[in-house]
Write an enzyme that holds these catalytic residues in place. Structure first.
Site, PDB file in Angstrom:
ATOM      1  N   ARG A 179       0.819  -1.219   0.000  1.00  0.00           N
ATOM      2  CA  ARG A 179       0.000   0.000   0.000  1.00  0.00           C
ATOM      3  C   ARG A 179       0.851   1.268   0.000  1.00  0.00           C
ATOM      4  NH1 ARG A 179      -3.656  -1.375   4.914  1.00  0.00           N
ATOM      5  NH2 ARG A 179      -2.839  -3.494   4.915  1.00  0.00           N
ATOM      6  N   GLU A 197       0.753  -5.803  13.542  1.00  0.00           N
ATOM      7  CA  GLU A 197      -0.422  -5.885  14.415  1.00  0.00           C
ATOM      8  C   GLU A 197      -0.964  -7.316  14.361  1.00  0.00           C
ATOM      9  OE1 GLU A 197      -3.686  -3.384  13.240  1.00  0.00           O
ATOM     10  OE2 GLU A 197      -4.713  -3.590  15.161  1.00  0.00           O
TER      11      GLU A 197
HETATM   12  O1  LIG Z   1       2.359  -0.167  11.896  1.00  0.00           O
HETATM   13  P1  LIG Z   1       2.258  -1.620  11.598  1.00  0.00           P
HETATM   14  O2  LIG Z   1       1.689  -2.413  12.744  1.00  0.00           O
HETATM   15  O3  LIG Z   1       3.547  -2.207  11.112  1.00  0.00           O
HETATM   16  O4  LIG Z   1       1.177  -1.811  10.442  1.00  0.00           O
HETATM   17  C1  LIG Z   1       1.103  -0.983   9.310  1.00  0.00           C
HETATM   18  C2  LIG Z   1       1.440  -1.712   8.051  1.00  0.00           C
HETATM   19  O5  LIG Z   1       0.462  -2.742   7.819  1.00  0.00           O
HETATM   20  C3  LIG Z   1      -0.065  -2.610   6.499  1.00  0.00           C
HETATM   21  O6  LIG Z   1       0.671  -3.324   5.564  1.00  0.00           O
HETATM   22  P2  LIG Z   1       0.599  -4.914   5.370  1.00  0.00           P
HETATM   23  O7  LIG Z   1       1.835  -5.511   5.980  1.00  0.00           O
HETATM   24  O8  LIG Z   1      -0.716  -5.430   5.850  1.00  0.00           O
HETATM   25  O9  LIG Z   1       0.807  -5.127   3.829  1.00  0.00           O
HETATM   26  P3  LIG Z   1       0.118  -4.606   2.469  1.00  0.00           P
HETATM   27  O10 LIG Z   1       0.548  -3.160   2.280  1.00  0.00           O
HETATM   28  O11 LIG Z   1       0.745  -5.498   1.460  1.00  0.00           O
HETATM   29  O12 LIG Z   1      -1.387  -4.743   2.566  1.00  0.00           O
HETATM   30  C4  LIG Z   1       0.068  -1.130   6.207  1.00  0.00           C
HETATM   31  O13 LIG Z   1       0.051  -0.859   4.818  1.00  0.00           O
HETATM   32  C5  LIG Z   1       1.364  -0.756   6.863  1.00  0.00           C
HETATM   33  O14 LIG Z   1       2.490  -0.966   6.014  1.00  0.00           O
HETATM   34  N1  LIG Z   2      -6.185  -1.890  11.451  1.00  0.00           N
HETATM   35  C1  LIG Z   2      -5.589  -1.865  10.263  1.00  0.00           C
HETATM   36  N2  LIG Z   2      -6.274  -1.500   9.164  1.00  0.00           N
HETATM   37  C2  LIG Z   2      -5.668  -1.473   7.942  1.00  0.00           C
HETATM   38  N3  LIG Z   2      -4.393  -1.823   7.751  1.00  0.00           N
HETATM   39  C3  LIG Z   2      -3.664  -2.178   8.828  1.00  0.00           C
HETATM   40  N4  LIG Z   2      -2.361  -2.537   8.957  1.00  0.00           N
HETATM   41  C4  LIG Z   2      -2.139  -2.810  10.261  1.00  0.00           C
HETATM   42  N5  LIG Z   2      -3.249  -2.627  10.985  1.00  0.00           N
HETATM   43  C5  LIG Z   2      -4.217  -2.224  10.118  1.00  0.00           C
END
Ligand SMILES: O=P(O)(O)OC[C@H]1O[C@H](OP(=O)(O)OP(=O)(O)O)[C@H](O)[C@@H]1O
Ligand SMILES: Nc1ncnc2[nH]cnc12
Length: 178
Positions: free
Chosen positions: A61, A98
């Site tokens: 993302r 998370e």
């Molecule tokens: O602050 P944190 O607890 O580390 O969480 C935030 C991260 O989680 C999500 O990515 P995700 O790893 O789900 O991957 P994606 O972008 O491929 O959906 C989001 O885009 C952040 O990069």
């Molecule tokens: N609550 C949340 N919603 C969307 N993306 C996330 N990445 C980590 N926590 C998330």
């Protein structure tokens, strides 16, 4: 559009990807004709004020917003990738999310020594991803003073974790109670 108007475009999906998580979904924000452009403009203004010389974004993302900010400011974009994607010798770091664990990798040659790199991602929750990216980019020689996010989940403490690591955090909106 103001950050408050942009906040109304975020879709909240309860219990995804697991029970108890309120998933803050950007699909509806970036699908709106003005949503992505306005979000990128806000982020780009802040990145410029931070003196960004390059933008780094985390897969997946963070690529959407980070690459668009880089285009807006005519700067290079450094992809911070999930494991096994880069075809050259990489440096990597494991981190906790998370929900679950993951790993990030970069091409250390993508960074010039001392270059001011601003991190851009869609959301900060625990801060694990952004902290790992900052550590990795610093290991490759980048100066990391600032990270920009569309969404902050302040109850998960990520922004504070970054500030403790000397990374200033700026976000467009917050969702409390997560
Ligand atoms: O602050 P944190 O607890 O580390 O969480 C935030 C991260 O989680 C999500 O990515 P995700 O790893 O789900 O991957 P994606 O972008 O491929 O959906 C989001 O885009 C952040 O990069
Ligand atoms: N609550 C949340 N919603 C969307 N993306 C996330 N990445 C980590 N926590 C998330």
């Amino acid at each position: 559009m103001t950050p408050n108007e942009l906040k109304s475009l975020i879709r909240t999906v309860p219990d995804f990807p697991e029970a108890g998580i309120q998933f803050r979904d950007i699909t509806t924000l970036i699908g709106h004709p003005l949503g992505l452009a306005a979000t990128v403009r806000h982020l780009a203004e802040r990145a410029k004020a931070c003196g960004a010389e390059a933008i780094a974004g985390m897969e997946a993302r963070g690529f959407i917003f980070g690459a668009a900010v880089a285009v807006e400011l005519e700067l290079g974009f450094i992809p911070v990738r999930k494991p096994g994607k880069l075809p050259i010798e990489i440096i990597g770091i494991d981190y906790a999310l998370e929900y679950g664990t993951d790993r990030l990798e970069i091409d250390p040659g993508a960074i010039q020594h001392g270059q001011t790199v601003v991190i851009v991602d869609d959301l900060i929750a625990t801060g694990g991803t952004a902290l790992a990216a900052a550590q990795l980019l610093r290991q490759a020689g980048a100066t990391i003073d600032d990270a920009l996010f569309v969404i902050d989940l302040p109850d998960l403490g990520g922004a504070q974790r970054l500030r403790d690591a000397s990374v200033e955090v700026s976000t467009l909106m917050e969702f409390e109670g997560d």
